[in-house]
Design a protein around this motif. Structure first.
Motif, PDB file in Angstrom:
ATOM      1  N   ALA A   1       0.832  -1.200   0.000  1.00 26.89           N
ATOM      2  CA  ALA A   1       0.000   0.000   0.000  1.00 26.89           C
ATOM      3  C   ALA A   1       0.868   1.252   0.000  1.00 26.89           C
ATOM      4  CB  ALA A   1      -0.929  -0.014   1.215  1.00 26.89           C
ATOM      5  N   ASP A   2       1.914   1.247   0.803  1.00 25.97           N
ATOM      6  CA  ASP A   2       2.840   2.389   0.838  1.00 25.97           C
ATOM      7  C   ASP A   2       3.513   2.588  -0.514  1.00 25.97           C
ATOM      8  OD1 ASP A   2       2.276   2.918   3.488  1.00 25.97           O
ATOM      9  OD2 ASP A   2       4.006   1.813   4.262  1.00 25.97           O
ATOM     10  N   ALA A   3       3.914   1.484  -1.156  1.00 25.58           N
ATOM     11  CA  ALA A   3       4.598   1.573  -2.445  1.00 25.58           C
ATOM     12  C   ALA A   3       3.690   2.170  -3.513  1.00 25.58           C
ATOM     13  CB  ALA A   3       5.095   0.195  -2.877  1.00 25.58           C
ATOM     14  N   LEU A   4       2.413   1.768  -3.515  1.00 27.82           N
ATOM     15  CA  LEU A   4       1.478   2.329  -4.488  1.00 27.82           C
ATOM     16  C   LEU A   4       1.232   3.800  -4.205  1.00 27.82           C
ATOM     17  CD1 LEU A   4      -0.439   2.274  -6.822  1.00 27.82           C
ATOM     18  CD2 LEU A   4      -2.136   1.107  -5.395  1.00 27.82           C
ATOM     19  N   ALA A   5       1.050   4.151  -2.946  1.00 30.05           N
ATOM     20  CA  ALA A   5       0.849   5.561  -2.593  1.00 30.05           C
ATOM     21  C   ALA A   5       2.052   6.397  -3.015  1.00 30.05           C
ATOM     22  CB  ALA A   5       0.596   5.688  -1.094  1.00 30.05           C
ATOM     23  N   ASP A   6       3.251   5.884  -2.785  1.00 34.40           N
ATOM     24  CA  ASP A   6       4.460   6.613  -3.183  1.00 34.40           C
ATOM     25  C   ASP A   6       4.519   6.782  -4.697  1.00 34.40           C
ATOM     26  OD1 ASP A   6       5.231   6.789  -0.553  1.00 34.40           O
ATOM     27  OD2 ASP A   6       6.669   5.136  -0.647  1.00 34.40           O
ATOM     28  N   ALA A   7       4.137   5.731  -5.439  1.00 35.87           N
ATOM     29  CA  ALA A   7       4.179   5.792  -6.897  1.00 35.87           C
ATOM     30  C   ALA A   7       3.184   6.811  -7.444  1.00 35.87           C
ATOM     31  CB  ALA A   7       3.889   4.413  -7.489  1.00 35.87           C
ATOM     32  N   LEU A   8       2.053   6.973  -6.768  1.00 37.90           N
ATOM     33  CA  LEU A   8       1.046   7.934  -7.218  1.00 37.90           C
ATOM     34  C   LEU A   8       1.469   9.372  -6.947  1.00 37.90           C
ATOM     35  CD1 LEU A   8      -2.132   5.983  -6.087  1.00 37.90           C
ATOM     36  CD2 LEU A   8      -1.348   6.337  -8.441  1.00 37.90           C
ATOM     37  N   ALA A   9       2.370   9.550  -5.988  1.00 39.94           N
ATOM     38  CA  ALA A   9       3.022  10.849  -5.746  1.00 39.94           C
ATOM     39  C   ALA A   9       2.036  11.994  -5.547  1.00 39.94           C
ATOM     40  CB  ALA A   9       3.989  11.163  -6.889  1.00 39.94           C
ATOM     41  N   GLN A  10       1.001  11.755  -4.747  1.00 39.46           N
ATOM     42  CA  GLN A  10       0.067  12.828  -4.410  1.00 39.46           C
ATOM     43  C   GLN A  10      -0.159  12.826  -2.902  1.00 39.46           C
ATOM     44  OE1 GLN A  10      -3.289  13.795  -6.849  1.00 39.46           O
ATOM     45  NE2 GLN A  10      -2.546  12.580  -8.573  1.00 39.46           N
TER      46      GLN A  10
END
Length: 281
Positions: free
Chosen positions: A158-167
């Motif tokens: 979940a953290d990795a996806l949030a970081d990738a979305l960069a918002q």
């Protein structure tokens, strides 16, 4: 002229409607093609994709659980696939595969067009953080949803996806165990494959309000547990992934052939086919 070869790769994949959908698109636009389903588990995927290319394959759709691995196997990626870190559509070029991701645009077109949902400012819960979730999250944000909460069993994913979305400030990773404290959502998207193994996570009904749209990215029997939960909780809309499947397939078809088919007749055929199967049972 030789018939062009296409396939969908996944595991399991026998249930896939993609061969039927692309056959209908081909008939609609008078394009001869051969579209098959190739079952390959995680250890077999690279070899299966290479064998398909060697046999003359020019385009492939990728389904669970290989979308992130497919992106890594590509020589080049579209902006959509790069943002998602996952690819569901591959096109063979002179130097290798080009990867794209049509899941997000397919989902948004189905929800806003076919189901007439206004996605703007909707407080959204995305359940799951794998390839399916990665494919739709950027498009949902681009469509104007409000805050996006990503709930997953693994905090790292979940953290990795949030970081990738960069918002930051708009995208919030959470544990599944945190759901009870999050309140109501206007849009809930189930992007997990857990129901395939009878393992849909326990979801509190407090997530659902009077205007909630609940969407499962899967279709058919796999989507039943989540949609049944949504209806029992009082969701305003309960939508499976059949329309998304057709819309993302049309995007893939357009990438390969330069022509976009009319999706409504194909969607209606699939609905009628499903109804006939239920009646026969």
């Amino acid at each position: 002229m030789p018939i062009l070869r296409y396939a969908v790769l996944g595991h399991p994949v026998a249930h896939s409607l993609s061969p039927r959908i692309h056959a209908e698109f081909g008939r609609q636009l008078s394009i001869a093609l051969d579209y098959s389903a190739i079952d390959a588990d995680a250890d077999e995927f690279d070899n299966a994709l290479a064998a398909f290319a060697a046999s003359g394959g020019v385009g492939a759709n990728i389904t669970l659980p290989h979308k992130q691995r497919a992106a890594a196997a590509c020589e080049t990626l579209s902006d959509r696939a790069r943002r998602a870190g996952a690819a569901n559509t591959l096109a063979r070029g002179a130097t290798g595969w080009h990867g794209d991701n049509t899941d997000g645009v397919g989902l948004v077109r189905d929800l806003t067009g076919r189901h007439a949902l206004d996605l703007r400012a909707r407080r959204t819960l995305l359940i799951g953080a794998g390839g399916a979730a990665r494919g739709v999250a950027p498009a949902l944000l681009d469509a104007g949803i409000g805050d996006l909460f990503i709930a997953n069993r693994s905090a790292d994913r979940a953290d990795a996806l949030a970081d990738a979305l960069a918002q930051p400030g708009r995208v919030h990773p959470r544990y599944l165990d945190d759901l009870r404290a999050l309140g109501e959502f206007d849009l809930i998207v189930n992007a997990t494959s857990a129901a395939r193994d009878g393992g849909l996570p326990a979801l509190p009904m407090s997530l659902v309000g009077k205007r909630t749209a609940a969407v499962d990215l899967s279709y058919g029997e796999v989507a039943i547990p989540f949609l049944a939960w949504a209806r029992a909780a009082g969701a305003h809309d309960a939508i499976d992934g059949l329309g998304m499947l057709v819309e993302q397939a049309a995007e893939s078809f357009a990438l390969w052939h330069g022509k976009r088919p009319d999706t409504d007749p194909v969607y209606e055929q699939l609905i009628e086919h499903r109804a006939a199967l239920v009646t026969a049972d």
